[in-house]
Design a protein around this motif. Structure first.
Motif, PDB file in Angstrom:
ATOM      1  N   SER A 151      23.533  62.653  47.244  1.00 54.57           N
ATOM      2  CA  SER A 151      21.822  63.392  47.408  1.00 54.57           C
ATOM      3  C   SER A 151      20.654  62.538  48.242  1.00 54.57           C
ATOM      4  CB  SER A 151      21.811  64.049  46.308  1.00 54.57           C
ATOM      5  OG  SER A 151      21.332  63.360  45.284  1.00 54.57           O
ATOM      6  N   GLY A 152      20.934  61.216  48.402  1.00 56.26           N
ATOM      7  CA  GLY A 152      19.488  60.810  48.686  1.00 56.26           C
ATOM      8  C   GLY A 152      18.615  60.762  48.352  1.00 56.26           C
ATOM      9  N   MET A 153      18.930  60.457  46.529  1.00 58.08           N
ATOM     10  CA  MET A 153      17.788  60.176  45.320  1.00 58.08           C
ATOM     11  C   MET A 153      18.116  58.930  45.220  1.00 58.08           C
ATOM     12  SD  MET A 153      16.115  61.595  42.832  1.00 58.08           S
ATOM     13  CE  MET A 153      16.300  63.927  42.596  1.00 58.08           C
ATOM     14  N   TYR A 154      16.761  58.443  45.209  1.00 57.32           N
ATOM     15  CA  TYR A 154      16.095  57.249  44.945  1.00 57.32           C
ATOM     16  C   TYR A 154      16.613  56.951  43.036  1.00 57.32           C
ATOM     17  CZ  TYR A 154      14.081  52.555  44.348  1.00 57.32           C
ATOM     18  OH  TYR A 154      14.075  51.481  43.818  1.00 57.32           O
ATOM     19  N   ARG A 155      17.787  56.253  42.566  1.00 59.02           N
ATOM     20  CA  ARG A 155      18.320  55.697  41.951  1.00 59.02           C
ATOM     21  C   ARG A 155      17.368  54.533  40.297  1.00 59.02           C
ATOM     22  NH1 ARG A 155      23.445  58.159  40.528  1.00 59.02           N
ATOM     23  NH2 ARG A 155      23.212  56.939  38.941  1.00 59.02           N
ATOM     24  N   GLY A 156      16.711  53.759  41.826  1.00 55.20           N
ATOM     25  CA  GLY A 156      16.541  52.588  41.117  1.00 55.20           C
ATOM     26  C   GLY A 156      16.935  51.884  41.535  1.00 55.20           C
ATOM     27  N   GLY A 157      16.568  50.210  40.707  1.00 55.90           N
ATOM     28  CA  GLY A 157      16.324  49.221  41.246  1.00 55.90           C
ATOM     29  C   GLY A 157      16.291  47.487  40.735  1.00 55.90           C
ATOM     30  N   LEU A 158      16.343  46.533  41.100  1.00 55.31           N
ATOM     31  CA  LEU A 158      15.981  45.324  40.523  1.00 55.31           C
ATOM     32  C   LEU A 158      15.383  44.292  41.089  1.00 55.31           C
ATOM     33  CD1 LEU A 158      19.633  45.892  40.585  1.00 55.31           C
ATOM     34  CD2 LEU A 158      18.808  44.853  38.479  1.00 55.31           C
ATOM     35  N   ILE A 159      15.046  43.350  40.949  1.00 53.16           N
ATOM     36  CA  ILE A 159      13.979  42.352  41.843  1.00 53.16           C
ATOM     37  C   ILE A 159      14.297  41.293  41.014  1.00 53.16           C
ATOM     38  CG2 ILE A 159      11.233  41.407  42.514  1.00 53.16           C
ATOM     39  CD1 ILE A 159      10.654  44.127  42.538  1.00 53.16           C
ATOM     40  N   MET A 160      14.431  40.396  41.608  1.00 52.10           N
ATOM     41  CA  MET A 160      14.210  38.779  41.238  1.00 52.10           C
ATOM     42  C   MET A 160      14.068  37.790  42.530  1.00 52.10           C
ATOM     43  SD  MET A 160      18.629  38.666  41.306  1.00 52.10           S
ATOM     44  CE  MET A 160      19.488  36.796  41.526  1.00 52.10           C
ATOM     45  N   PRO A 161      14.267  36.278  41.703  1.00 49.04           N
ATOM     46  CA  PRO A 161      13.794  35.351  43.055  1.00 49.04           C
ATOM     47  C   PRO A 161      14.552  35.121  43.811  1.00 49.04           C
ATOM     48  CG  PRO A 161      12.966  34.920  40.294  1.00 49.04           C
ATOM     49  CD  PRO A 161      13.842  36.009  40.522  1.00 49.04           C
ATOM     50  N   GLY A 162      13.664  35.020  44.782  1.00 47.44           N
ATOM     51  CA  GLY A 162      14.861  34.390  45.832  1.00 47.44           C
ATOM     52  C   GLY A 162      15.796  33.074  46.084  1.00 47.44           C
TER      53      GLY A 162
END
Length: 269
Positions: A151-162
């Motif tokens: 539906s185009g809703m942002y559900r969330g995310g994650l961030i980790m080191p490259g």
């Protein structure tokens, strides 16, 4: 330079400047053609004379931009870059941010802390995979995951080191471990300290990312009944890591630039 009333945003020559922690990429879009792309170290934005020369050369070889956007995760460089571009081209510079009209619905604790690069990648992912859920992964200085449902809703995310950050941290935080350039190892197990670091970081990143993709896909299927989950991968190390991940729909190192251009066109209309 003012645009003609008859010109649509897509007809303009559009410059997008993506200022990352390490590298700045300039992309000149005209119509629907593939952009002309050049990259410079981000530290160059502290040298206005050098940047003026780079921009003047880009204009001489191709065309003068009529619309400009900056997508930056480095606030000081963004401010300096905007001032420089406005002085050169007499065109207002659009800063990619959550206050713009977006093609997806962003639910996030503090919109101002949602990175411009992540916004642009989500915008392009939503455009590319309309009415489908998508996992957007940027493998750069950091590795970020952002998830949109159908539906185009942002559900969330994650961030980790490259992977380069992992290698640098091992070297900086220990007495004897060397700095190692990360590329695909010849085998899973190393037979020297350098090989062990390279294998640990490379295969560790591959397994982390692929495992998280499967976990996110499972959540989307279970919680939202999604039947198809697309995966787009971008970032400076995407070509190194993405081929090992399995079910990837698109690998596109220019996805953040394309998303920034999309937001520029949407917000000029």
């Amino acid at each position: 330079m003012q645009r003609s009333r008859s010109e649509s945003p897509a007809e303009l020559a559009r410059l997008v400047v993506d200022i990352g922690n390490t590298t700045t990429t300039l992309a000149l879009f005209t119509g629907d053609a593939e952009p002309v792309v050049e990259s410079v170290p981000s530290v160059m934005f502290t040298d206005s004379a050098a940047m003026r020369e780079v921009l003047a050369d880009l204009s001489r070889k191709h065309c003068t931009p009529q619309a400009i956007a900056i997508c930056s995760v480095v606030p000081a460089a963004a401010a300096a870059g905007s001032a420089l571009l406005e002085s050169l081209y007499s065109v207002p510079v659009l800063a990619i941010g959550s206050d713009l009209q977006l093609p997806f619905h962003l639910e996030y604790g503090n919109h101002n802390t949602f990175g411009a690069d992540r916004l642009a990648l989500c915008a392009w992912s939503c455009h590319l995979f309309a009415r489908k859920s998508v996992i957007a992964i940027d493998i750069g200085t950091a590795i970020t995951f952002d998830v949109l449902d159908a539906s185009g809703m942002y559900r969330g995310g994650l961030i980790m080191p490259g992977i380069d950050m992992m290698s640098g941290a091992l070297h900086a935080r220990t007495a004897q471990l060397p700095q190692v350039r990360i590329n695909k190892p010849a085998s899973l197990l190393g037979r020297s300290t350098e090989e062990c670091i390279r294998s640990g970081i490379f295969w560790g990143a591959v397994k982390q990312i692929s495992g998280l993709v499967e976990a996110i896909r499972g959540d989307l299927v279970r919680d939202s009944g999604e039947s198809t989950v697309e995966v787009i991968v971008t970032g400076g190390n995407s070509r190194l890591i993405a081929p090992e991940l399995g079910a990837v729909s698109v690998i596109d190192e220019l996805a953040v630039l394309r998303g920034s251009d999309l937001l520029l066109r949407m917000n000029l209309a």
